[in-house]
Design a protein around this motif. Structure first.
Motif, PDB file in Angstrom:
ATOM      1  N   MET A  49     -11.211  -2.116   5.038  1.00 21.49           N
ATOM      2  CA  MET A  49     -10.256  -2.708   4.128  1.00 21.49           C
ATOM      3  C   MET A  49      -9.230  -1.650   3.716  1.00 21.49           C
ATOM      4  SD  MET A  49     -12.393  -5.360   1.879  1.00 21.49           S
ATOM      5  CE  MET A  49     -11.104  -6.521   1.914  1.00 21.49           C
ATOM      6  N   VAL A  50      -8.009  -2.107   3.577  1.00 22.34           N
ATOM      7  CA  VAL A  50      -6.910  -1.232   3.184  1.00 22.34           C
ATOM      8  C   VAL A  50      -6.358  -1.710   1.861  1.00 22.34           C
ATOM      9  CG1 VAL A  50      -4.571  -0.520   3.780  1.00 22.34           C
ATOM     10  CG2 VAL A  50      -6.290  -0.758   5.567  1.00 22.34           C
ATOM     11  N   LYS A  51      -6.116  -0.785   0.959  1.00 27.55           N
ATOM     12  CA  LYS A  51      -5.505  -1.147  -0.313  1.00 27.55           C
ATOM     13  C   LYS A  51      -3.992  -1.133  -0.120  1.00 27.55           C
ATOM     14  CE  LYS A  51      -6.656  -0.648  -4.879  1.00 27.55           C
ATOM     15  NZ  LYS A  51      -7.304   0.068  -5.913  1.00 27.55           N
ATOM     16  N   LEU A  52      -3.382  -2.277  -0.286  1.00 28.80           N
ATOM     17  CA  LEU A  52      -1.946  -2.431  -0.096  1.00 28.80           C
ATOM     18  C   LEU A  52      -1.252  -2.309  -1.439  1.00 28.80           C
ATOM     19  CD1 LEU A  52       0.338  -3.239   1.888  1.00 28.80           C
ATOM     20  CD2 LEU A  52      -0.085  -5.589   1.189  1.00 28.80           C
ATOM     21  N   LYS A  53      -0.288  -1.442  -1.519  1.00 26.12           N
ATOM     22  CA  LYS A  53       0.469  -1.272  -2.750  1.00 26.12           C
ATOM     23  C   LYS A  53       1.871  -1.809  -2.494  1.00 26.12           C
ATOM     24  CE  LYS A  53       0.952   2.049  -6.347  1.00 26.12           C
ATOM     25  NZ  LYS A  53      -0.077   2.298  -7.277  1.00 26.12           N
ATOM     26  N   PHE A  54       2.220  -2.839  -3.200  1.00 20.79           N
ATOM     27  CA  PHE A  54       3.469  -3.545  -2.975  1.00 20.79           C
ATOM     28  C   PHE A  54       4.167  -3.662  -4.314  1.00 20.79           C
ATOM     29  CE2 PHE A  54       5.665  -7.542  -1.578  1.00 20.79           C
ATOM     30  CZ  PHE A  54       6.313  -6.970  -0.514  1.00 20.79           C
ATOM     31  N   THR A  55       5.210  -2.904  -4.522  1.00 22.04           N
ATOM     32  CA  THR A  55       5.857  -2.891  -5.824  1.00 22.04           C
ATOM     33  C   THR A  55       6.899  -3.983  -5.957  1.00 22.04           C
ATOM     34  OG1 THR A  55       7.634  -1.382  -5.194  1.00 22.04           O
ATOM     35  CG2 THR A  55       5.562  -0.377  -5.967  1.00 22.04           C
ATOM     36  N   LEU A  56       7.270  -4.239  -7.178  1.00 16.40           N
ATOM     37  CA  LEU A  56       8.304  -5.209  -7.483  1.00 16.40           C
ATOM     38  C   LEU A  56       9.615  -4.842  -6.795  1.00 16.40           C
ATOM     39  CD1 LEU A  56       9.079  -7.689  -9.106  1.00 16.40           C
ATOM     40  CD2 LEU A  56       9.321  -6.237 -11.106  1.00 16.40           C
ATOM     41  N   LYS A  57       9.983  -3.581  -6.841  1.00 14.19           N
ATOM     42  CA  LYS A  57      11.215  -3.127  -6.194  1.00 14.19           C
ATOM     43  C   LYS A  57      11.146  -3.353  -4.687  1.00 14.19           C
ATOM     44  CE  LYS A  57      14.284   0.834  -5.644  1.00 14.19           C
ATOM     45  NZ  LYS A  57      14.554   2.216  -6.052  1.00 14.19           N
ATOM     46  N   GLN A  58      10.015  -3.028  -4.075  1.00 15.24           N
ATOM     47  CA  GLN A  58       9.869  -3.222  -2.633  1.00 15.24           C
ATOM     48  C   GLN A  58      10.018  -4.696  -2.266  1.00 15.24           C
ATOM     49  OE1 GLN A  58       6.033  -1.376  -2.275  1.00 15.24           O
ATOM     50  NE2 GLN A  58       6.896   0.478  -1.353  1.00 15.24           N
ATOM     51  N   ALA A  59       9.424  -5.571  -3.056  1.00 12.86           N
ATOM     52  CA  ALA A  59       9.528  -7.009  -2.792  1.00 12.86           C
ATOM     53  C   ALA A  59      10.985  -7.459  -2.870  1.00 12.86           C
ATOM     54  CB  ALA A  59       8.675  -7.786  -3.791  1.00 12.86           C
ATOM     55  N   ARG A  60      11.695  -6.976  -3.870  1.00  7.32           N
ATOM     56  CA  ARG A  60      13.111  -7.334  -4.030  1.00  7.32           C
ATOM     57  C   ARG A  60      13.934  -6.835  -2.852  1.00  7.32           C
ATOM     58  NH1 ARG A  60      17.171  -4.350  -5.671  1.00  7.32           N
ATOM     59  NH2 ARG A  60      15.925  -2.783  -6.732  1.00  7.32           N
ATOM     60  N   LEU A  61      13.708  -5.584  -2.467  1.00  5.75           N
ATOM     61  CA  LEU A  61      14.464  -5.005  -1.354  1.00  5.75           C
ATOM     62  C   LEU A  61      14.164  -5.707  -0.030  1.00  5.75           C
ATOM     63  CD1 LEU A  61      14.238  -1.219  -2.264  1.00  5.75           C
ATOM     64  CD2 LEU A  61      16.224  -2.730  -2.492  1.00  5.75           C
ATOM     65  N   LEU A  62      12.908  -6.104   0.176  1.00  4.77           N
ATOM     66  CA  LEU A  62      12.554  -6.833   1.389  1.00  4.77           C
ATOM     67  C   LEU A  62      13.294  -8.160   1.489  1.00  4.77           C
ATOM     68  CD1 LEU A  62       8.732  -6.184   1.691  1.00  4.77           C
ATOM     69  CD2 LEU A  62      10.483  -5.560   3.357  1.00  4.77           C
TER      70      LEU A  62
END
Length: 80
Positions: free
Chosen positions: A1-14
């Motif tokens: 299992m991998v812990k995925l870190k997905f920030t608010l800024k990253q989501a917006r930029l994507l």
């Protein structure tokens, strides 16, 4: 299992959105939204759900920090 870190800024930029665009859709001042990105622990669950709708991601995929109740562990085969 991998812990995925997905920030608010990253989501917006994507999604190719500016802070101003997200703020307008949220109905808040751009500075308020900017503060949300810098201090995501202060974002309410209701705000997180609304932001996730705007960005097109389930709110549980946006990881604010390691201690956040929104954190989740996903499999190696996770796809966006």
């Amino acid at each position: 299992m991998v812990k995925l870190k997905f920030t608010l800024k990253q989501a917006r930029l994507l999604k190719g959105l500016t802070q101003k665009e997200v703020a307008k859709k949220l109905g808040v001042h751009v500075q308020t939204y900017s503060n949300m990105e810098r201090n995501p622990d202060d974002v309410t669950v209701g705000e997180a759900k609304l932001i996730s709708e705007i960005l097109g991601f389930s709110y549980d995929f946006i990881f604010f920090n390691d201690n956040s109740t929104l954190s989740r562990i996903v499999n190696d085969d996770f796809n966006l």
